[in-house]
Design a protein around this motif. Structure first.
Motif, short mmCIF file in Angstrom:
data_model
loop_
_atom_site.label_atom_id
_atom_site.label_comp_id
_atom_site.label_asym_id
_atom_site.label_seq_id
_atom_site.Cartn_x
_atom_site.Cartn_y
_atom_site.Cartn_z
N ILE A 61 0.87 -1.19 0.00
CA ILE A 61 0.00 0.00 0.00
C ILE A 61 0.90 1.23 0.00
CG2 ILE A 61 -1.80 1.27 1.22
CD1 ILE A 61 -2.69 -1.35 2.47
N GLU A 62 0.65 2.15 -0.90
CA GLU A 62 1.53 3.30 -1.07
C GLU A 62 1.59 4.16 0.20
OE1 GLU A 62 3.42 3.52 -3.52
OE2 GLU A 62 2.50 2.06 -4.85
N PRO A 63 2.80 4.58 0.61
CA PRO A 63 2.93 5.43 1.80
C PRO A 63 2.16 6.74 1.72
CG PRO A 63 5.06 4.55 1.16
CD PRO A 63 4.09 4.20 0.05
N SER A 64 2.01 7.28 0.51
CA SER A 64 1.29 8.54 0.36
C SER A 64 -0.16 8.41 0.83
CB SER A 64 1.32 9.00 -1.10
OG SER A 64 0.84 7.98 -1.97
N LEU A 65 -0.76 7.23 0.68
CA LEU A 65 -2.14 7.01 1.11
C LEU A 65 -2.22 6.74 2.61
CD1 LEU A 65 -5.14 6.59 0.53
CD2 LEU A 65 -4.60 4.20 -0.05
N THR A 66 -1.40 5.82 3.10
CA THR A 66 -1.46 5.48 4.53
C THR A 66 -1.05 6.66 5.40
OG1 THR A 66 0.75 4.52 4.30
CG2 THR A 66 -1.12 3.01 4.21
N ASN A 67 -0.19 7.51 4.89
CA ASN A 67 0.20 8.70 5.66
C ASN A 67 -1.01 9.56 5.99
OD1 ASN A 67 2.28 10.75 6.62
ND2 ASN A 67 1.26 11.94 5.04
N LEU A 68 -1.91 9.71 5.04
CA LEU A 68 -3.13 10.49 5.28
C LEU A 68 -4.06 9.78 6.25
CD1 LEU A 68 -4.11 11.88 1.75
CD2 LEU A 68 -3.29 13.18 3.71
N LEU A 69 -4.27 8.47 6.06
CA LEU A 69 -5.22 7.73 6.87
C LEU A 69 -4.80 7.67 8.34
CD1 LEU A 69 -6.05 4.78 4.44
CD2 LEU A 69 -7.36 6.87 4.85
#
Length: 311
Positions: free
Chosen positions: A54-62
């Motif tokens: 899962i891309e870090p750019s997405l999990t960073n937001l979540l």
């Protein structure tokens, strides 16, 4: 709407954006390209990437949404806005370098350089963000809270939290990768502290002399630096002494010592490190001084007018 963004400065936003670009570059081009983890919430996003792609750019937001709720109550409106900008910009930077990597840096055979450059990039990026009054969410908000309420330095808290996250990351990392990652986060913590504290560092001097007036006059004349003269008493002689306190930049220290030795070679003086200094002569420019002077003149005018009216 205007009141919501009151106190927000464009300059700080630009610094935050530049910091997140530097941060994202280091994570993608040094950590991810070489299989290293990281600390804090970024380390958690990297671990999720290695395990589940899962891309870090997405999990960073979540991962940061719950902390924004805490940050709003404890850090205030301005820092919350800067933090939201920092978090969104970091996710954007990560996504940018994920899709369009600047270049492949072939350093797989020199992990020491990878660790050092990763630490410098991440630490410099976070340092600029912190100095602008923002965070990138996650552990950055926790570090701000620790600094605010228990006095722990930002870099020290980040290193402690990072070590905890790296320990969890041993699920994916081997021992060598974990050790190199620790080097990275240690360098990053030192760079953070240097940018936040070292950039404003200065030297303070306590000068005990019978010629403090002459020394002070020369410091003002040659260096345009003020000083404060205190009164003390010698414990052995019981004589009253004058103690001159002066703060100078590091590069001015040699000139100050030369003035002291020239006027009073027998003067006793000590030199101490000052982590941060603020005020006239250091953080106020000539424009601010003029504004201050103009405001004082206006205040005096108002006082005079009030006296005339009262008479």
């Amino acid at each position: 709407m205007a009141r919501l963004f009151e106190g927000i400065r464009i300059k700080n936003i630009v610094i935050i954006l530049l910091g997140t670009l530097l941060f994202g570059f280091g994570i993608i081009h040094f950590n991810m390209q070489n299989g290293l983890a990281h600390g804090g919430f970024t380390g958690i996003t990297l671990l999720i990437y290695y395990l589940f792609t899962i891309e870090p750019s997405l999990t960073n937001l979540l991962l940061n949404v719950p902390l924004f709720l805490i940050g709003y109550k404890l850090l205030g409106r301005v820092m919350l806005i800067y933090s939201i900008i920092g978090t969104l910009a970091l996710s954007g930077s990560l996504r940018l370098f994920e899709l369009y990597p600047v270049t492949e840096i072939p350093l797989q055979n020199d992990m020491i350089l990878v660790s050092l450059f990763a630490g410098v990039c991440v630490g410099a990026g976070l340092g600029f963000i912190f100095r602008a009054g923002g965070t990138t969410g996650g552990a950055d908000i926790l570090a701000r809270l620790a600094n605010k309420y228990i006095g722990m330095s930002l870099g020290r808290f980040m290193f402690t939290f990072d070590a905890f996250v790296i320990t969890i990351s041993m699920i994916h990392l081997n021992m060598t990768q974990a050790m190199y990652t620790l080097v990275t986060v240690f360098v990053a913590s030192r760079v953070i502290d240097f940018i936040i504290e070292g950039a404003s560092a200065a030297k303070s001097t306590m000068i005990i002399s019978s010629k403090t007036e002459e020394i002070s006059a020369e410091v003002i004349k040659r260096m345009s630096r003020g000083s404060t003269v205190l009164t003390g008493k010698g414990s052995f002689t019981q004589d009253n002494r004058e103690i001159m306190y002066c703060v100078v930049n590091r590069n001015e220290l040699i000139q100050l010592k030369a003035i002291i030795e020239e006027i009073d070679p027998y003067a006793f003086f000590s030199i101490n490190d000052v982590k941060e200094v603020s005020g006239e002569g250091f953080t106020f420019d000539q424009t601010q001084r003029q504004i201050k002077a103009d405001q004082s003149s206006k205040d005096e005018k108002f006082v005079s007018e009030d006296k005339l009216v009262s008479h």
